[in-house]
Design a protein around this motif. Structure first.
Motif, PDB file in Angstrom:
ATOM      1  N   GLY A  17       0.818  -1.202   0.000  1.00 47.47           N
ATOM      2  CA  GLY A  17       0.000   0.000   0.000  1.00 47.47           C
ATOM      3  C   GLY A  17       0.855   1.256   0.000  1.00 47.47           C
ATOM      4  N   GLN A  18       0.242   2.367  -0.253  1.00 50.16           N
ATOM      5  CA  GLN A  18       0.944   3.653  -0.286  1.00 50.16           C
ATOM      6  C   GLN A  18       1.530   3.964   1.085  1.00 50.16           C
ATOM      7  OE1 GLN A  18      -0.029   6.794  -2.487  1.00 50.16           O
ATOM      8  NE2 GLN A  18      -0.485   5.535  -4.253  1.00 50.16           N
ATOM      9  N   GLY A  19       2.701   4.517   1.081  1.00 57.24           N
ATOM     10  CA  GLY A  19       3.343   4.941   2.318  1.00 57.24           C
ATOM     11  C   GLY A  19       4.123   3.838   3.020  1.00 57.24           C
ATOM     12  N   VAL A  20       4.102   2.610   2.496  1.00 57.52           N
ATOM     13  CA  VAL A  20       4.877   1.523   3.104  1.00 57.52           C
ATOM     14  C   VAL A  20       6.268   1.560   2.486  1.00 57.52           C
ATOM     15  CG1 VAL A  20       5.063  -0.953   3.466  1.00 57.52           C
ATOM     16  CG2 VAL A  20       2.812   0.140   3.437  1.00 57.52           C
ATOM     17  N   ASP A  21       7.253   1.792   3.325  1.00 62.08           N
ATOM     18  CA  ASP A  21       8.630   1.921   2.836  1.00 62.08           C
ATOM     19  C   ASP A  21       9.520   0.930   3.593  1.00 62.08           C
ATOM     20  OD1 ASP A  21      10.692   2.943   1.301  1.00 62.08           O
ATOM     21  OD2 ASP A  21      11.185   4.499   2.770  1.00 62.08           O
ATOM     22  N   ASP A  22       9.365  -0.342   3.281  1.00 60.22           N
ATOM     23  CA  ASP A  22      10.125  -1.402   3.935  1.00 60.22           C
ATOM     24  C   ASP A  22      10.766  -2.253   2.841  1.00 60.22           C
ATOM     25  OD1 ASP A  22      11.103  -3.568   5.317  1.00 60.22           O
ATOM     26  OD2 ASP A  22       9.332  -3.827   6.564  1.00 60.22           O
ATOM     27  N   ALA A  23      12.085  -2.141   2.677  1.00 59.29           N
ATOM     28  CA  ALA A  23      12.790  -2.814   1.580  1.00 59.29           C
ATOM     29  C   ALA A  23      12.684  -4.329   1.687  1.00 59.29           C
ATOM     30  CB  ALA A  23      14.247  -2.379   1.544  1.00 59.29           C
ATOM     31  N   SER A  24      12.808  -4.883   2.882  1.00 59.67           N
ATOM     32  CA  SER A  24      12.757  -6.346   3.018  1.00 59.67           C
ATOM     33  C   SER A  24      11.351  -6.869   2.719  1.00 59.67           C
ATOM     34  CB  SER A  24      13.219  -6.785   4.411  1.00 59.67           C
ATOM     35  OG  SER A  24      12.321  -6.319   5.394  1.00 59.67           O
ATOM     36  N   LEU A  25      10.333  -6.124   3.126  1.00 61.85           N
ATOM     37  CA  LEU A  25       8.958  -6.520   2.822  1.00 61.85           C
ATOM     38  C   LEU A  25       8.695  -6.415   1.318  1.00 61.85           C
ATOM     39  CD1 LEU A  25       6.239  -7.453   3.901  1.00 61.85           C
ATOM     40  CD2 LEU A  25       5.628  -5.055   4.240  1.00 61.85           C
ATOM     41  N   ALA A  26       9.217  -5.375   0.699  1.00 65.22           N
ATOM     42  CA  ALA A  26       9.062  -5.213  -0.756  1.00 65.22           C
ATOM     43  C   ALA A  26       9.704  -6.380  -1.496  1.00 65.22           C
ATOM     44  CB  ALA A  26       9.671  -3.894  -1.206  1.00 65.22           C
ATOM     45  N   LEU A  27      10.868  -6.840  -1.022  1.00 62.72           N
ATOM     46  CA  LEU A  27      11.536  -7.982  -1.639  1.00 62.72           C
ATOM     47  C   LEU A  27      10.687  -9.244  -1.484  1.00 62.72           C
ATOM     48  CD1 LEU A  27      13.995  -9.276  -3.018  1.00 62.72           C
ATOM     49  CD2 LEU A  27      14.991  -9.560  -0.737  1.00 62.72           C
ATOM     50  N   GLU A  28      10.120  -9.452  -0.308  1.00 60.48           N
ATOM     51  CA  GLU A  28       9.276 -10.630  -0.083  1.00 60.48           C
ATOM     52  C   GLU A  28       8.035 -10.607  -0.971  1.00 60.48           C
ATOM     53  OE1 GLU A  28       8.506 -11.747   3.984  1.00 60.48           O
ATOM     54  OE2 GLU A  28      10.501 -11.072   4.587  1.00 60.48           O
ATOM     55  N   VAL A  29       7.443  -9.445  -1.137  1.00 62.33           N
ATOM     56  CA  VAL A  29       6.275  -9.328  -2.013  1.00 62.33           C
ATOM     57  C   VAL A  29       6.672  -9.623  -3.461  1.00 62.33           C
ATOM     58  CG1 VAL A  29       4.607  -7.679  -2.981  1.00 62.33           C
ATOM     59  CG2 VAL A  29       4.981  -7.781  -0.514  1.00 62.33           C
TER      60      VAL A  29
END
Length: 199
Positions: A17-29
């Motif tokens: 979602g907008q405003g989520v700035d987590d690199a490790s979570l982005a990689l998992e997604v």
């Protein structure tokens, strides 16, 4: 902590979602989306058990042709063309479905990396040769020739102590390897010369 996720039914992908700035979570997604796409492409609810029999034979044929073309270019002294062929082959190997047999993928990848490292050594691209040899050692750390490749790359990069260590490690797996012994003697002489002890 709550995180908002979005789902696009058309592309069948999950997004942060907008405003989520987590690199490790982005990689998992991203990894989740890759696996989901591969599962959908497999055409079944559950992927087949990865065996050599379920390996993509058409892709294997193309990869084998690229390897043979690279070897042929290497034999005729076209080392840059050879390295390009091996690079294309490695790219194709990396595009295999994630649910295919990793054992087969690993065998193909190691063969291409060995050959490309040799081609890079011939074209004097020592840093690239070092990277390939270093990856090979991580995959197959009991193969003396991989220590030889990395040692030669280290030598020409001016890392004489690292080259010496590589040759010695290679010799610990094959103590009668003439090429490793020869290269070790050369680097020992170079180290003595650098230290001002060479006569």
């Amino acid at each position: 902590m709550s995180i908002s996720l979005g789902y696009d039914p058309k592309s069948k992908t999950v997004s942060l979602g907008q405003g989520v700035d987590d690199a490790s979570l982005a990689l998992e997604v991203k990894q989740l989306n890759t696996l989901t796409a591969e599962l959908i492409a497999s055409g079944s609810d559950v992927p087949a058990v990865p065996t050599m029999q379920t390996f993509n034979k058409d892709l294997s044929v193309m990869i084998k042709k690229l390897y043979e073309g690279g070897v042929q270019a290497f034999k005729t002294g076209k080392f840059e063309d050879s390295a390009k062929q091996f690079s294309i082959g490695i790219e194709m190997i990396s595009r295999r479905h994630k649910f295919e047999s990793f054992q087969g993928t690993l065998q193909e990848l190691s063969l291409f990396l060995m050959s490309r490292a040799d081609a890079y050594l011939k074209t004097k691209e020592y840093l690239k040769a070092f990277n390939d040899a270093d990856m090979l050692i991580g995959m197959m750390n009991c193969t003396p020739d991989n220590f030889l490749r990395r040692g030669v790359a280290n030598f020409f990069l001016g890392n004489y102590e690292a080259a010496r260590a590589d040759y010695q490690r290679g010799l610990s797996f094959s103590e009668n390897n003439v090429r490793l012994q020869t290269e070790l003697n050369i680097v020992l002489d170079k180290i003595l010369e650098e230290n001002g002890d060479y006569l």
